[in-house]
Design a protein around this motif. Structure first.
Motif, PDB file in Angstrom:
ATOM      1  N   ARG A 170       0.837  -1.205   0.000  1.00  0.00           N
ATOM      2  CA  ARG A 170       0.000   0.000   0.000  1.00  0.00           C
ATOM      3  C   ARG A 170       0.869   1.252   0.000  1.00  0.00           C
ATOM      4  NH1 ARG A 170      -1.976   3.883  -0.442  1.00  0.00           N
ATOM      5  NH2 ARG A 170      -4.031   4.742   0.145  1.00  0.00           N
ATOM      6  N   GLN A 171       2.000   1.215   0.678  1.00  0.00           N
ATOM      7  CA  GLN A 171       2.912   2.358   0.687  1.00  0.00           C
ATOM      8  C   GLN A 171       3.533   2.571  -0.687  1.00  0.00           C
ATOM      9  OE1 GLN A 171       5.544   1.276   3.886  1.00  0.00           O
ATOM     10  NE2 GLN A 171       4.194   2.079   5.482  1.00  0.00           N
ATOM     11  N   ILE A 172       3.874   1.464  -1.339  1.00  0.00           N
ATOM     12  CA  ILE A 172       4.429   1.561  -2.695  1.00  0.00           C
ATOM     13  C   ILE A 172       3.381   2.108  -3.654  1.00  0.00           C
ATOM     14  CG2 ILE A 172       5.328   0.223  -4.651  1.00  0.00           C
ATOM     15  CD1 ILE A 172       6.509  -1.731  -2.568  1.00  0.00           C
ATOM     16  N   ALA A 173       2.135   1.639  -3.497  1.00  0.00           N
ATOM     17  CA  ALA A 173       1.058   2.013  -4.421  1.00  0.00           C
ATOM     18  C   ALA A 173       0.859   3.518  -4.493  1.00  0.00           C
ATOM     19  CB  ALA A 173      -0.240   1.332  -3.996  1.00  0.00           C
ATOM     20  N   SER A 174       1.080   4.217  -3.386  1.00  0.00           N
ATOM     21  CA  SER A 174       0.861   5.662  -3.370  1.00  0.00           C
ATOM     22  C   SER A 174       1.815   6.408  -4.298  1.00  0.00           C
ATOM     23  CB  SER A 174       0.998   6.202  -1.947  1.00  0.00           C
ATOM     24  OG  SER A 174       2.334   6.064  -1.477  1.00  0.00           O
ATOM     25  N   SER A 185       2.316  -3.230 -11.579  1.00  0.00           N
ATOM     26  CA  SER A 185       1.927  -4.388 -10.788  1.00  0.00           C
ATOM     27  C   SER A 185       2.693  -4.495  -9.480  1.00  0.00           C
ATOM     28  CB  SER A 185       2.154  -5.677 -11.599  1.00  0.00           C
ATOM     29  OG  SER A 185       1.311  -5.704 -12.729  1.00  0.00           O
ATOM     30  N   LEU A 186       1.987  -5.010  -8.480  1.00  0.00           N
ATOM     31  CA  LEU A 186       2.552  -5.438  -7.211  1.00  0.00           C
ATOM     32  C   LEU A 186       2.161  -6.900  -7.029  1.00  0.00           C
ATOM     33  CD1 LEU A 186       1.650  -2.273  -5.128  1.00  0.00           C
ATOM     34  CD2 LEU A 186       3.955  -3.042  -5.715  1.00  0.00           C
ATOM     35  N   PRO A 187       2.784  -7.634  -6.118  1.00  0.00           N
ATOM     36  CA  PRO A 187       2.445  -9.055  -5.981  1.00  0.00           C
ATOM     37  C   PRO A 187       0.951  -9.326  -5.783  1.00  0.00           C
ATOM     38  CG  PRO A 187       4.462  -8.590  -4.788  1.00  0.00           C
ATOM     39  CD  PRO A 187       3.936  -7.264  -5.266  1.00  0.00           C
ATOM     40  N   SER A 188       0.245  -8.428  -5.097  1.00  0.00           N
ATOM     41  CA  SER A 188      -1.143  -8.688  -4.759  1.00  0.00           C
ATOM     42  C   SER A 188      -2.158  -8.070  -5.722  1.00  0.00           C
ATOM     43  CB  SER A 188      -1.453  -8.171  -3.351  1.00  0.00           C
ATOM     44  OG  SER A 188      -0.657  -8.832  -2.393  1.00  0.00           O
ATOM     45  N   ALA A 189      -1.725  -7.139  -6.555  1.00  0.00           N
ATOM     46  CA  ALA A 189      -2.695  -6.470  -7.420  1.00  0.00           C
ATOM     47  C   ALA A 189      -1.990  -5.691  -8.523  1.00  0.00           C
ATOM     48  CB  ALA A 189      -3.582  -5.519  -6.615  1.00  0.00           C
ATOM     49  N   ARG A 190      -2.696  -5.572  -9.635  1.00  0.00           N
ATOM     50  CA  ARG A 190      -2.268  -4.713 -10.740  1.00  0.00           C
ATOM     51  C   ARG A 190      -3.064  -3.416 -10.639  1.00  0.00           C
ATOM     52  NH1 ARG A 190      -4.162  -3.686 -16.038  1.00  0.00           N
ATOM     53  NH2 ARG A 190      -2.537  -3.419 -17.639  1.00  0.00           N
ATOM     54  N   LEU A 191      -2.359  -2.287 -10.662  1.00  0.00           N
ATOM     55  CA  LEU A 191      -2.992  -0.984 -10.476  1.00  0.00           C
ATOM     56  C   LEU A 191      -2.961  -0.184 -11.765  1.00  0.00           C
ATOM     57  CD1 LEU A 191      -1.384   0.003  -7.046  1.00  0.00           C
ATOM     58  CD2 LEU A 191      -3.524  -1.242  -7.444  1.00  0.00           C
ATOM     59  N   ILE A 192      -4.048   0.555 -12.029  1.00  0.00           N
ATOM     60  CA  ILE A 192      -4.086   1.474 -13.156  1.00  0.00           C
ATOM     61  C   ILE A 192      -4.452   2.862 -12.647  1.00  0.00           C
ATOM     62  CG2 ILE A 192      -4.690  -0.313 -14.825  1.00  0.00           C
ATOM     63  CD1 ILE A 192      -7.579   0.768 -14.727  1.00  0.00           C
ATOM     64  N   ASP A 193      -4.054   3.877 -13.413  1.00  0.00           N
ATOM     65  CA  ASP A 193      -4.398   5.244 -13.053  1.00  0.00           C
ATOM     66  C   ASP A 193      -4.162   6.120 -14.276  1.00  0.00           C
ATOM     67  OD1 ASP A 193      -5.194   7.454 -11.612  1.00  0.00           O
ATOM     68  OD2 ASP A 193      -3.687   7.242 -10.041  1.00  0.00           O
ATOM     69  N   ASN A 194      -4.696   7.330 -14.232  1.00  0.00           N
ATOM     70  CA  ASN A 194      -4.440   8.301 -15.291  1.00  0.00           C
ATOM     71  C   ASN A 194      -4.684   9.694 -14.747  1.00  0.00           C
ATOM     72  OD1 ASN A 194      -7.213   9.498 -16.466  1.00  0.00           O
ATOM     73  ND2 ASN A 194      -7.555   7.363 -15.829  1.00  0.00           N
ATOM     74  N   VAL A 195      -4.021  10.666 -15.358  1.00  0.00           N
ATOM     75  CA  VAL A 195      -4.234  12.063 -14.994  1.00  0.00           C
ATOM     76  C   VAL A 195      -4.389  12.873 -16.271  1.00  0.00           C
ATOM     77  CG1 VAL A 195      -2.953  11.876 -12.828  1.00  0.00           C
ATOM     78  CG2 VAL A 195      -1.767  12.596 -14.903  1.00  0.00           C
ATOM     79  N   ARG A 196      -5.177  13.929 -16.180  1.00  0.00           N
ATOM     80  CA  ARG A 196      -5.399  14.792 -17.338  1.00  0.00           C
ATOM     81  C   ARG A 196      -4.228  15.745 -17.502  1.00  0.00           C
ATOM     82  NH1 ARG A 196      -8.154  19.575 -19.267  1.00  0.00           N
ATOM     83  NH2 ARG A 196      -9.358  19.045 -21.141  1.00  0.00           N
ATOM     84  N   ARG A 214      11.155   4.886 -14.621  1.00  0.00           N
ATOM     85  CA  ARG A 214      12.280   4.661 -13.713  1.00  0.00           C
ATOM     86  C   ARG A 214      11.857   4.892 -12.267  1.00  0.00           C
ATOM     87  NH1 ARG A 214      15.309   8.022 -11.224  1.00  0.00           N
ATOM     88  NH2 ARG A 214      14.672   9.812 -12.519  1.00  0.00           N
ATOM     89  N   ARG A 215      11.107   5.954 -12.035  1.00  0.00           N
ATOM     90  CA  ARG A 215      10.675   6.262 -10.664  1.00  0.00           C
ATOM     91  C   ARG A 215       9.722   5.193 -10.123  1.00  0.00           C
ATOM     92  NH1 ARG A 215       8.542  12.198  -9.935  1.00  0.00           N
ATOM     93  NH2 ARG A 215       8.628  11.480  -7.762  1.00  0.00           N
ATOM     94  N   LEU A 216       8.879   4.658 -10.966  1.00  0.00           N
ATOM     95  CA  LEU A 216       7.983   3.589 -10.522  1.00  0.00           C
ATOM     96  C   LEU A 216       8.765   2.330 -10.172  1.00  0.00           C
ATOM     97  CD1 LEU A 216       5.010   4.034 -13.017  1.00  0.00           C
ATOM     98  CD2 LEU A 216       5.018   4.565 -10.576  1.00  0.00           C
ATOM     99  N   GLU A 217       9.745   2.015 -10.978  1.00  0.00           N
ATOM    100  CA  GLU A 217      10.591   0.851 -10.681  1.00  0.00           C
ATOM    101  C   GLU A 217      11.342   1.053  -9.371  1.00  0.00           C
ATOM    102  OE1 GLU A 217      12.965   0.634 -14.154  1.00  0.00           O
ATOM    103  OE2 GLU A 217      11.437  -0.426 -15.353  1.00  0.00           O
ATOM    104  N   GLU A 218      11.888   2.240  -9.164  1.00  0.00           N
ATOM    105  CA  GLU A 218      12.622   2.527  -7.934  1.00  0.00           C
ATOM    106  C   GLU A 218      11.703   2.504  -6.720  1.00  0.00           C
ATOM    107  OE1 GLU A 218      14.443   6.276  -8.668  1.00  0.00           O
ATOM    108  OE2 GLU A 218      16.118   5.421  -9.833  1.00  0.00           O
ATOM    109  N   ALA A 219      10.433   2.826  -6.925  1.00  0.00           N
ATOM    110  CA  ALA A 219       9.470   2.818  -5.816  1.00  0.00           C
ATOM    111  C   ALA A 219       9.173   1.408  -5.334  1.00  0.00           C
ATOM    112  CB  ALA A 219       8.175   3.509  -6.237  1.00  0.00           C
ATOM    113  N   GLY A 220       9.391   0.411  -6.217  1.00  0.00           N
ATOM    114  CA  GLY A 220       9.192  -0.977  -5.803  1.00  0.00           C
ATOM    115  C   GLY A 220       8.150  -1.749  -6.574  1.00  0.00           C
ATOM    116  N   PHE A 221       7.618  -1.199  -7.665  1.00  0.00           N
ATOM    117  CA  PHE A 221       6.669  -1.950  -8.473  1.00  0.00           C
ATOM    118  C   PHE A 221       7.369  -3.109  -9.169  1.00  0.00           C
ATOM    119  CE2 PHE A 221       4.291   1.985  -7.954  1.00  0.00           C
ATOM    120  CZ  PHE A 221       2.995   1.513  -7.775  1.00  0.00           C
ATOM    121  N   ASP A 222       6.683  -4.242  -9.252  1.00  0.00           N
ATOM    122  CA  ASP A 222       7.270  -5.433  -9.850  1.00  0.00           C
ATOM    123  C   ASP A 222       7.410  -5.318 -11.355  1.00  0.00           C
ATOM    124  OD1 ASP A 222       7.398  -6.531  -7.389  1.00  0.00           O
ATOM    125  OD2 ASP A 222       5.732  -7.923  -7.634  1.00  0.00           O
TER     126      ASP A 222
END
Length: 289
Positions: free
Chosen positions: A198-202, A268-279, A230-238
């Motif tokens: 959850r901390q990574i997801a933010s 993706s994280l081990p427990s869930a795949r997350l999607i998002d978008n911003v305008r 790169r920032r998402l990978e460094e944050a810990g996303f799989d």
């Protein structure tokens, strides 16, 4: 007044006929259940647009690429019903799989163009499942309007296109993404995240909002997207399925920010795949508004 549960097509249609006799307008909010504040915000908007509101709860097996993901998807009908009663929805339409896909069912709705790329490239058949079940729900209920959240922006385009192409007389109303205090887009899948996940997801919305600001400052798109990955990978996303800039109106890929756009991502994280978008709108466009 408590929300009524309906489980069959015939009872749903009978209810709609009674409403029509009273000259009432009808809204539908399609969901897969495990309702949260994002869903409830759609219901509130629906109630402001229509006399009667139907919320569908159906965990649609044809849009899952992974059998384990389908099994693990949260099912919380009792609490869903309580929440819908609190906000004032009139009907919870919860058909079984056999009702939606009876024995011998052999039809699939495929929406081209806007379903390609992004999640369509990483989840083969997913949008065929979405388009098929949404078409069935629209025809079963016969509502005047349908409300969808913008979190799944590609899905919103798929639904708009199928309604237009199949001449389904329904207005599609998009609603802004509802976020947690730390920015994470609300999703039923969030409850599956462990505390560290959850901390990574933010970091997903934080990275997207930062990248959007860079694009508005006219930084090169390919550099902004590379940094975001790169920032998402460094944050810990799989894994990072995509970070992509697309036209807001037709989802066509953009190399430069020359019109209103959406910056979309899936990670993706081990427990869930997350999607998002911003305008993201170009500075010149913002000035015209």
């Amino acid at each position: 007044m408590a929300t009524t549960i309906i489980r069959t097509v015939e009872e749903m249609r009978q209810t709609v006929r009674r409403w029509r006799c009273k000259d009432g307008s009808i809204a539908v909010v399609p969901t897969m259940g495990a309702l949260h504040e994002g869903h409830l915000s759609l219901v509130r908007v629906a109630l402001s647009h229509a006399d009667w509101v139907v919320v569908t709860v159906f965990v649609n097996p044809t849009q899952f690429n992974n059998a384990e993901d389908l099994i693990a998807y949260p099912r919380t009908e009792e609490s869903d019903l309580a929440k819908l009663t609190t906000v004032g929805a009139h009907v919870l339409y919860a058909p079984s799989v056999d009702v939606v896909y009876p024995k011998g069912f052999a039809t699939t709705v495929h929406v081209g163009n806007v379903s390609h790329g992004l999640c369509g490239a990483h989840r083969p058949g997913h949008f065929d499942g979405v388009a098929t079940v949404v078409t069935k729900l629209f025809l079963q209920i016969g509502a005047d309007i349908a409300l969808f959240g913008e979190k799944d922006f590609q899905q919103l385009h798929v639904v708009r296109r199928l309604a237009r192409d199949l001449d389904i007389p329904i207005q599609i109303i998009p609603c802004a993404t509802i976020r947690e205090p730390d920015g994470l887009a609300m999703s039923s899948r969030n409850r599956r995240l462990s505390t560290p996940e959850r901390q990574i997801a933010s970091h997903l919305p934080a990275v997207l909002f930062h990248a959007a600001e860079q694009l508005r400052q006219s930084l090169p798109t390919h550099e902004v997207i590379a940094e975001a990955k790169r920032r998402l990978e460094e944050a810990g996303f799989d894994g990072i399925d995509y970070v992509d800039l697309r036209s807001e109106t037709d989802l066509s890929p953009l190399d430069t920010l020359d019109r209103p756009a959406r910056l979309l991502a899936a990670a993706s994280l081990p427990s869930a795949r997350l999607i998002d978008n911003v305008r993201v709108a170009p500075p010149a466009w913002k000035q015209r508004i």
